[in-house]
Design a protein around this motif. Structure first.
Motif, PDB file in Angstrom:
ATOM      1  N   ASN A 174       9.228  21.528 -88.349  1.00  0.00           N
ATOM      2  CA  ASN A 174      10.751  21.651 -88.555  1.00  0.00           C
ATOM      3  C   ASN A 174      11.170  21.192 -90.230  1.00  0.00           C
ATOM      4  O   ASN A 174      11.880  21.747 -90.612  1.00  0.00           O
ATOM      5  N   HIS A 175      10.496  20.360 -90.469  1.00  0.00           N
ATOM      6  CA  HIS A 175      10.801  19.679 -91.872  1.00  0.00           C
ATOM      7  C   HIS A 175      10.413  20.893 -92.935  1.00  0.00           C
ATOM      8  O   HIS A 175      11.332  21.372 -94.008  1.00  0.00           O
ATOM      9  N   SER A 176       9.101  21.360 -92.918  1.00  0.00           N
ATOM     10  CA  SER A 176       8.864  22.398 -93.850  1.00  0.00           C
ATOM     11  C   SER A 176       9.739  23.643 -93.534  1.00  0.00           C
ATOM     12  O   SER A 176      10.271  24.187 -94.687  1.00  0.00           O
ATOM     13  N   VAL A 177      10.264  24.150 -92.568  1.00  0.00           N
ATOM     14  CA  VAL A 177      11.174  25.104 -92.219  1.00  0.00           C
ATOM     15  C   VAL A 177      12.453  25.001 -92.941  1.00  0.00           C
ATOM     16  O   VAL A 177      13.064  25.930 -93.524  1.00  0.00           O
ATOM     17  N   ALA A 178      12.882  23.861 -92.664  1.00  0.00           N
ATOM     18  CA  ALA A 178      14.403  23.387 -92.696  1.00  0.00           C
ATOM     19  C   ALA A 178      14.229  23.400 -94.764  1.00  0.00           C
ATOM     20  O   ALA A 178      15.307  23.753 -95.207  1.00  0.00           O
ATOM     21  N   VAL A 179      13.174  22.935 -95.228  1.00  0.00           N
ATOM     22  CA  VAL A 179      13.145  22.812 -96.745  1.00  0.00           C
ATOM     23  C   VAL A 179      13.256  24.092 -97.250  1.00  0.00           C
ATOM     24  O   VAL A 179      13.950  24.738 -98.198  1.00  0.00           O
ATOM     25  N   MET A 180      12.320  24.960 -96.722  1.00  0.00           N
ATOM     26  CA  MET A 180      12.214  26.403 -97.073  1.00  0.00           C
ATOM     27  C   MET A 180      13.460  27.162 -97.042  1.00  0.00           C
ATOM     28  O   MET A 180      13.774  27.836 -97.917  1.00  0.00           O
ATOM     29  N   LYS A 185      15.780  30.385-103.371  1.00  0.00           N
ATOM     30  CA  LYS A 185      14.994  31.575-103.576  1.00  0.00           C
ATOM     31  C   LYS A 185      14.824  32.500-102.311  1.00  0.00           C
ATOM     32  O   LYS A 185      14.629  33.589-102.365  1.00  0.00           O
ATOM     33  N   LEU A 186      14.765  31.744-100.997  1.00  0.00           N
ATOM     34  CA  LEU A 186      14.563  32.539 -99.922  1.00  0.00           C
ATOM     35  C   LEU A 186      15.939  33.065 -99.346  1.00  0.00           C
ATOM     36  O   LEU A 186      16.744  32.096 -99.481  1.00  0.00           O
ATOM     37  N   SER A 187      16.087  33.968 -98.997  1.00  0.00           N
ATOM     38  CA  SER A 187      17.445  34.519 -98.494  1.00  0.00           C
ATOM     39  C   SER A 187      17.773  34.225 -97.277  1.00  0.00           C
ATOM     40  O   SER A 187      18.653  34.772 -96.584  1.00  0.00           O
ATOM     41  N   PHE A 188      17.242  33.522 -96.398  1.00  0.00           N
ATOM     42  CA  PHE A 188      17.430  33.299 -94.821  1.00  0.00           C
ATOM     43  C   PHE A 188      18.231  31.778 -94.905  1.00  0.00           C
ATOM     44  O   PHE A 188      17.745  30.951 -95.829  1.00  0.00           O
ATOM     45  N   SER A 189      19.102  31.684 -93.890  1.00  0.00           N
ATOM     46  CA  SER A 189      19.187  30.105 -93.762  1.00  0.00           C
ATOM     47  C   SER A 189      19.093  29.986 -92.467  1.00  0.00           C
ATOM     48  O   SER A 189      19.359  30.914 -91.332  1.00  0.00           O
ATOM     49  N   THR A 190      18.604  28.803 -92.018  1.00  0.00           N
ATOM     50  CA  THR A 190      18.079  28.477 -90.442  1.00  0.00           C
ATOM     51  C   THR A 190      19.023  27.547 -89.896  1.00  0.00           C
ATOM     52  O   THR A 190      19.456  26.808 -90.429  1.00  0.00           O
ATOM     53  N   PRO A 191      19.012  27.461 -88.456  1.00  0.00           N
ATOM     54  CA  PRO A 191      19.518  26.303 -87.791  1.00  0.00           C
ATOM     55  C   PRO A 191      18.685  25.161 -87.802  1.00  0.00           C
ATOM     56  O   PRO A 191      19.096  24.150 -86.975  1.00  0.00           O
ATOM     57  N   VAL A 246       0.999  22.266 -78.019  1.00  0.00           N
ATOM     58  CA  VAL A 246       1.636  21.809 -79.036  1.00  0.00           C
ATOM     59  C   VAL A 246       2.998  22.317 -79.181  1.00  0.00           C
ATOM     60  O   VAL A 246       3.123  23.384 -79.360  1.00  0.00           O
ATOM     61  N   PRO A 247       4.126  21.250 -79.045  1.00  0.00           N
ATOM     62  CA  PRO A 247       5.510  21.948 -79.246  1.00  0.00           C
ATOM     63  C   PRO A 247       5.785  22.472 -80.453  1.00  0.00           C
ATOM     64  O   PRO A 247       5.539  21.584 -81.646  1.00  0.00           O
ATOM     65  N   VAL A 248       6.321  23.558 -80.634  1.00  0.00           N
ATOM     66  CA  VAL A 248       6.971  24.319 -81.805  1.00  0.00           C
ATOM     67  C   VAL A 248       8.064  24.500 -81.295  1.00  0.00           C
ATOM     68  O   VAL A 248       8.172  25.549 -80.312  1.00  0.00           O
ATOM     69  N   GLU A 249       9.390  24.315 -82.025  1.00  0.00           N
ATOM     70  CA  GLU A 249      10.596  24.909 -81.370  1.00  0.00           C
ATOM     71  C   GLU A 249      10.588  26.471 -81.653  1.00  0.00           C
ATOM     72  O   GLU A 249      10.151  26.844 -82.772  1.00  0.00           O
ATOM     73  N   GLU A 250      11.654  27.080 -80.935  1.00  0.00           N
ATOM     74  CA  GLU A 250      11.475  28.664 -81.095  1.00  0.00           C
ATOM     75  C   GLU A 250      11.907  29.097 -82.453  1.00  0.00           C
ATOM     76  O   GLU A 250      11.245  29.907 -83.068  1.00  0.00           O
ATOM     77  N   PRO A 251      12.998  28.625 -82.852  1.00  0.00           N
ATOM     78  CA  PRO A 251      13.639  29.149 -84.535  1.00  0.00           C
ATOM     79  C   PRO A 251      12.439  28.688 -85.487  1.00  0.00           C
ATOM     80  O   PRO A 251      12.243  29.565 -86.232  1.00  0.00           O
ATOM     81  N   VAL A 252      11.651  27.819 -85.261  1.00  0.00           N
ATOM     82  CA  VAL A 252      10.460  27.400 -86.208  1.00  0.00           C
ATOM     83  C   VAL A 252       9.397  28.421 -85.973  1.00  0.00           C
ATOM     84  O   VAL A 252       8.972  29.021 -86.899  1.00  0.00           O
TER      85      VAL A 252
END
Lengths: 335, 335
Positions: A174-180, A185-191, A246-252
């Protein structure tokens, strides 16, 4: 031939380890350079001491900012070393032209996080560098804590045995994806929000309940896979984990697939690996799940007698995959 | 209106003090934000804890480099707080493309200085940022020491009395002039070397000999004049010093005249102000002079009962000059 520092030297992977060993550890006489905290002793009184610089880009991201990150990161380093975090220092390197209100927001969230965690920021420093000589703000926090009795060896993994269970306190990436997502520079925004959180209370509960905690480590730079590899190296044993555990949330998961990242190697800022004896793991899992920061905790695998010191993952589709130590990096400046 | 951080906020003068008070001290609950170290206590066991970031430009200068500076600076902060420095941490923020051999040279001198001073570097961190996001290398050191019994109040100047004598351990201005000379932008090179040195042994000798040391402070950012002004503020008293008693070496004096700098406001990295009771000052001076780091020590003046809390200097030509707190800075990135 002249050699130069590359971004990969800061990734938390193989090259970071080599840099620390080749340049610093021998010169400074560090006996255990890759542990999170140094353990100090003075007439029977034991302490843990740690430091980290934070250079995250951008400074504000969903779920937190560099200040909260700096406080939580140092608290977590002490906590996984078996210490009760007590005092923090905070040193600021600020770029000329930085917005004062942003500095105030950051200081506010540091103060709030310290209060929540029950630690005190007791000393600090402020330096300002010319425009273009820093990227807004860098923060270095150091931390000091009292070592719990009986946990002198926890960082060195000396008590880890074959059959020990591996637990993680929640989903990874989650942390890495939120920071990305927050990077312009990256054109998406995530929940997705960063998981940045202080784990001292959660870990305290675990240590209060079980006498069979053999190793802990927070899953920061290099992520779960890197920590598992380091554990193999320290113990001389192997590890087997199950991908489906290993839990990984769906949006991640979705964003990692799009971007080609592997969540097992992504940095987290509120997750820990906990290694327990065979008898205790169910109780430890229960303790973790009873806390808001551990409600998605999971038993992911166990320690195996394997002289090759490999991390083997049983994949969801029934195969096996070796999780290696990456020499390079997935993401620069994630913390 | 939006406010921004300026280089003056990092000068160690009035604006730095305001920034610390307005942004950090209240939020973090710092009771004494401008002292060099926090004093901590655990069941009667007292410790000092300090941190500083080093952003000196250039990284190498006559007499030292950023690594030696970072080690000495933190040792000195602990020493003037009445503590025996024991453990250091070192966190590195490195610019991509930095020459590995330069990093090794810096690590070598840190190791050497730590050995000379008798302290241990026990923990650290390494981050790498992209080219252009840092100026080669920034180092943050934190330090931990055991407080000597009876020196709990030394940083707060609570024991300072009218008539107390002010001593400095040697000539002022060398560090700043050495760094200036090494800066490529300036077209002179000087025979002046930085005074960067660890003062723990020197201060240890002083404290072993005298029970009447009422205040100590190292003369870093903002120089002697700034420390004297802070002392006035802390004590509510005034200070009188004699210009002719403040040692300034000839090349330093000459370069300051050419460049329009005042050596009383220049940062030093191996000099301390020591305030002693009236009875002890001659003995303390003798102790200082017997050590190579204090051989040019001097009694520069005394504490006066002056509610205006002013620092008055009797000038060499028979006049009087008030030494104010500068709001701005003389030199950015001197430490």
């Amino acid at each position: 031939m002249d050699k130069f520092i590359t971004l990969n030297h800061g990734s938390g992977g193989k090259l970071t380890g080599e840099l620390i060993r080749d340049v610093f550890a021998g010169r400074f006489g560090l006996s255990d350079p890759l542990t999170d905290s140094a353990i100090l002793e003075k007439s029977g009184f034991k302490m843990a001491f740690t430091t980290d610089s934070y250079v995250v880009d951008p400074l504000f991201f969903p779920g937190g900012n560099i200040g909260k990150l700096a406080v939580c990161g140092t608290i977590n380093d002490l906590s996984v070393s078996g210490a009760l975090p007590v005092y923090l220092s905070a040193a600021f390197i600020i770029e000329e032209g930085f917005l004062l209100n942003d500095l105030i927001r950051i200081a506010d969230s540091m103060a709030e996080e310290a209060k929540t965690a029950g630690v005190r920021i007791v000393t600090g420093d402020t330096k300002v560098v010319e425009k273009g000589k820093c990227d807004g703000l860098y923060i270095t926090t150091s931390g000091f804590g009292y070592l719990r009795t009986g946990y002198e060896q926890i960082s060195s993994a000396q008590n880890v045995r074959e059959g020990d269970r591996l637990l993680i306190s929640g989903p990874v990436g989650n942390h890495s994806v939120a920071v990305m997502g927050a990077r312009k520079k990256l054109s998406f925004s995530t929940p997705v929000e960063s998981d940045v959180a202080s784990l001292n209370h959660l870990i305290g509960k675990v240590l209060d309940r079980s006498r069979e905690i053999h190793f802990m480590r927070d899953l920061t730079r290099g992520g779960l896979a890197t920590v598992l590899n380091e554990l193999c190296k320290m113990t001389g044993m192997g590890i087997e984990i199950n991908e489906s555990c290993v839990p990984v949330e769906e949006p991640v998961k979705g964003l990692c697939e799009i971007l080609g990242f592997d969540p097992l190697y992504l940095a987290n800022e509120g997750k820990a690996l906990i290694v327990t004896g065979e008898k205790d793991y169910e109780e430890v899992l229960e303790v973790l799940k009873s806390d808001i920061l551990g409600k998605q905790a999971s038993v992911i695998g166990k320690v195996k007698d394997d002289r090759k010191q490999m991390v083997v993952m049983n994949t969801s589709i029934g195969g096996k995959r070796i999780l290696d130590l990456h020499s390079g990096m997935q993401l620069p400046r994630i913390c």
